[in-house]
Design a protein around this motif. Structure first.
Motif, short mmCIF file in Angstrom:
data_model
loop_
_atom_site.label_atom_id
_atom_site.label_comp_id
_atom_site.label_asym_id
_atom_site.label_seq_id
_atom_site.Cartn_x
_atom_site.Cartn_y
_atom_site.Cartn_z
N GLN A 1 0.85 -1.19 0.00
CA GLN A 1 0.00 0.00 0.00
C GLN A 1 0.89 1.23 0.00
OE1 GLN A 1 -2.54 -0.46 3.46
NE2 GLN A 1 -4.11 -1.49 2.27
N ALA A 2 0.39 2.28 -0.65
CA ALA A 2 1.11 3.56 -0.64
C ALA A 2 0.09 4.68 -0.67
CB ALA A 2 2.04 3.68 -1.85
N SER A 3 0.48 5.83 -0.13
CA SER A 3 -0.42 6.98 -0.08
C SER A 3 0.35 8.25 -0.38
CB SER A 3 -1.10 7.08 1.29
OG SER A 3 -0.13 7.28 2.31
N ARG A 4 -0.40 9.30 -0.63
CA ARG A 4 0.22 10.62 -0.81
C ARG A 4 -0.69 11.68 -0.19
NH1 ARG A 4 -2.28 14.93 -4.01
NH2 ARG A 4 -1.99 14.53 -6.22
N THR B 1 -4.30 10.12 0.92
CA THR B 1 -5.12 9.30 0.06
C THR B 1 -4.33 8.11 -0.47
OG1 THR B 1 -6.49 9.28 -1.95
CG2 THR B 1 -4.57 10.73 -1.96
N THR B 2 -4.95 6.95 -0.48
CA THR B 2 -4.30 5.75 -0.97
C THR B 2 -4.15 5.82 -2.48
OG1 THR B 2 -5.25 4.43 0.82
CG2 THR B 2 -4.43 3.23 -1.09
N ILE B 3 -2.94 5.58 -2.97
CA ILE B 3 -2.71 5.58 -4.42
C ILE B 3 -2.43 4.19 -4.96
CG2 ILE B 3 -1.93 7.99 -4.51
CD1 ILE B 3 0.96 6.93 -4.58
N LEU B 4 -2.09 3.26 -4.09
CA LEU B 4 -1.84 1.89 -4.53
C LEU B 4 -2.18 0.93 -3.40
CD1 LEU B 4 -0.71 0.20 -6.93
CD2 LEU B 4 1.49 0.21 -5.75
N ASN B 5 -2.89 -0.11 -3.73
CA ASN B 5 -3.23 -1.16 -2.77
C ASN B 5 -3.29 -2.46 -3.57
OD1 ASN B 5 -4.13 -2.74 -0.66
ND2 ASN B 5 -6.24 -2.03 -0.78
N ILE B 6 -2.25 -3.25 -3.47
CA ILE B 6 -2.12 -4.41 -4.35
C ILE B 6 -1.70 -5.64 -3.56
CG2 ILE B 6 0.28 -3.89 -4.99
CD1 ILE B 6 -0.48 -4.73 -7.87
N ASN B 7 -2.31 -6.76 -3.88
CA ASN B 7 -2.01 -8.02 -3.20
C ASN B 7 -1.32 -8.96 -4.18
OD1 ASN B 7 -1.91 -10.11 -1.38
ND2 ASN B 7 -4.08 -10.64 -1.54
N ASP B 8 -0.05 -9.20 -3.94
CA ASP B 8 0.76 -10.07 -4.80
C ASP B 8 0.78 -11.47 -4.20
OD1 ASP B 8 2.83 -11.43 -6.17
OD2 ASP B 8 3.89 -9.55 -6.57
N LYS B 9 0.15 -12.41 -4.90
CA LYS B 9 0.05 -13.78 -4.38
C LYS B 9 1.14 -14.69 -4.90
CE LYS B 9 -4.96 -13.42 -3.76
NZ LYS B 9 -6.30 -13.98 -4.08
N GLN B 10 2.07 -14.13 -5.67
CA GLN B 10 3.15 -14.94 -6.25
C GLN B 10 4.49 -14.47 -5.69
OE1 GLN B 10 2.21 -14.25 -10.46
NE2 GLN B 10 1.36 -16.30 -10.57
N PHE B 11 4.66 -14.67 -4.41
CA PHE B 11 5.83 -14.10 -3.73
C PHE B 11 6.58 -15.19 -2.96
CE2 PHE B 11 7.48 -11.20 -0.18
CZ PHE B 11 8.59 -10.82 -0.92
N ASN B 12 7.34 -15.98 -3.69
CA ASN B 12 8.23 -16.96 -3.08
C ASN B 12 9.65 -16.43 -3.16
OD1 ASN B 12 5.96 -18.52 -2.82
ND2 ASN B 12 6.48 -19.93 -4.48
N PHE B 13 10.42 -16.64 -2.10
CA PHE B 13 11.77 -16.08 -2.09
C PHE B 13 12.67 -16.89 -1.16
CE2 PHE B 13 9.28 -13.99 1.17
CZ PHE B 13 10.11 -13.95 2.28
N ASN B 14 13.96 -16.70 -1.37
CA ASN B 14 14.98 -17.30 -0.48
C ASN B 14 15.57 -16.21 0.39
OD1 ASN B 14 15.14 -19.11 -3.17
ND2 ASN B 14 15.61 -20.34 -1.37
N TYR B 15 15.75 -16.53 1.66
CA TYR B 15 16.34 -15.56 2.59
C TYR B 15 17.08 -16.28 3.69
CZ TYR B 15 16.82 -12.07 6.27
OH TYR B 15 17.33 -11.26 7.25
N LEU B 16 18.35 -15.96 3.85
CA LEU B 16 19.16 -16.45 4.97
C LEU B 16 19.26 -15.34 6.00
CD1 LEU B 16 22.08 -18.30 3.14
CD2 LEU B 16 20.35 -19.35 4.62
#
Length: 296
Positions: free
Chosen positions: A91-94, A103-118
């Motif tokens: 989400q982002a606002s300005r 006011t909200t300018i972006l509200n997006i749900n990304d369901k394809q978020f697989n990642f590697n993290y150590l």
């Protein structure tokens, strides 16, 4: 014109402080894993927060009060060693001129978020190389936020940022990570970026400008004219809908703005919205509950 120059007109003059572009909050929720108290999740949360807020993403010197407020909510579904399966809500606002309202300018749900993290691995962004899916996804959305934000201040002024996001897409396409390629589906990072840069979908960007700069930003001095401009933005979206019905960018617009549209059309000075109600039903039928709440 960049956001910095535009906000110099819109905001009070303060001494310039070299600051980064974002004021980001990051939350990592791992309840679904059954191991939500593991330290790695707190470390990840802190690392991504510092990565966003401490990296210089543009050549523009932002004042502290100009930093873009945004949030990244990472919901971890499962993990195995350093491999994480998750979704990401961004989400982002300005600020709105002449008010304390954001006011909200972006509200997006990304369901394809697989990642590697150590745990404790450094997060460093290289614009020319794919370092990791975690870094690329976060960087993609940051440049998309910069582009969408700029578009709300000056028509199509976010193109350079969307082009950088496109470069990130290109660098990530050989990673075998979902969301970067055409074949990954109709609601992906690839699709959103491609639509933003396609002339076919200019109606989304023009509506974002009209809604914010010609609508919300003047409501402090002329509420009726601002409300009329917001209706004009909806008409621009209908023109887009006629060319590309049920487009992803249309969903993204209303995911961010449906509640706000409902409030604006229900309150303030009286304007003729008889034609707006069926319009909303045509271009955003999934928000029919919102439109039913509009009082006029």
């Amino acid at each position: 014109m960049q956001r910095f120059l535009l906000l110099s007109v819109l905001l009070c003059s303060l001494s310039v402080i070299n600051a980064q572009e974002f004021n980001a909050t990051v939350s990592v929720n791992a309840d679904q894993t059954g191991n939500q108290n593991l330290q790695v999740f707190k470390t990840l949360e802190r690392a991504v927060t510092e990565f966003i807020n401490n990296t210089k993403w543009t050549e523009v010197n932002y004042r502290t009060e100009e930093r873009i407020n945004c949030s990244f909510f990472i919901n971890v579904n499962s993990f195995n060693n350093d491999n994480f399966s998750a979704t990401l809500q961004v989400q982002a606002s300005r600020p709105v001129y002449g008010s304390s309202y954001e006011t909200t300018i972006l509200n997006i749900n990304d369901k394809q978020f697989n990642f590697n993290y150590l745990e404790f691995q450094p997060l460093n962004f290289n614009i020319n190389n794919f370092e990791s899916n975690l870094i690329s996804v976060v960087a993609f959305y940051l440049y998309t936020i910069l582009g969408v934000d700029a578009d709300t201040f000056e028509l199509n002024s976010g193109t350079d940022y969307h082009e950088i996001a496109k470069n990130i897409v290109g660098s990530a396409q050989g990673s075998n990570s979902l969301g970067w390629n055409l074949q990954d589906g109709p609601q992906t990072r690839f699709r959103f970026n491609d639509d933003l840069l396609s002339g076919t979908y200019d109606g989304y960007r023009s509506a974002m400008y009209t809604f914010h700069r010609e609508g919300l930003d003047i409501m402090n001095t002329s509420a009726k004219e601002g409300k009329k401009a917001i209706i004009e933005a909806l008409n621009q979206l209908e023109s887009l809908h006629k060319v590309r019905p049920n487009s992803y960018v249309m969903r993204i617009f209303f995911d961010a703005k449906a509640d706000e549209v409902t409030r604006i059309l229900s309150g303030g000075p009286s304007v003729d919205i008889a034609q707006v109600m069926p319009l909303l039903g045509r271009i955003a039928p999934t928000y029919s509950d919102n439109w039913a709440d509009i009082k006029f």
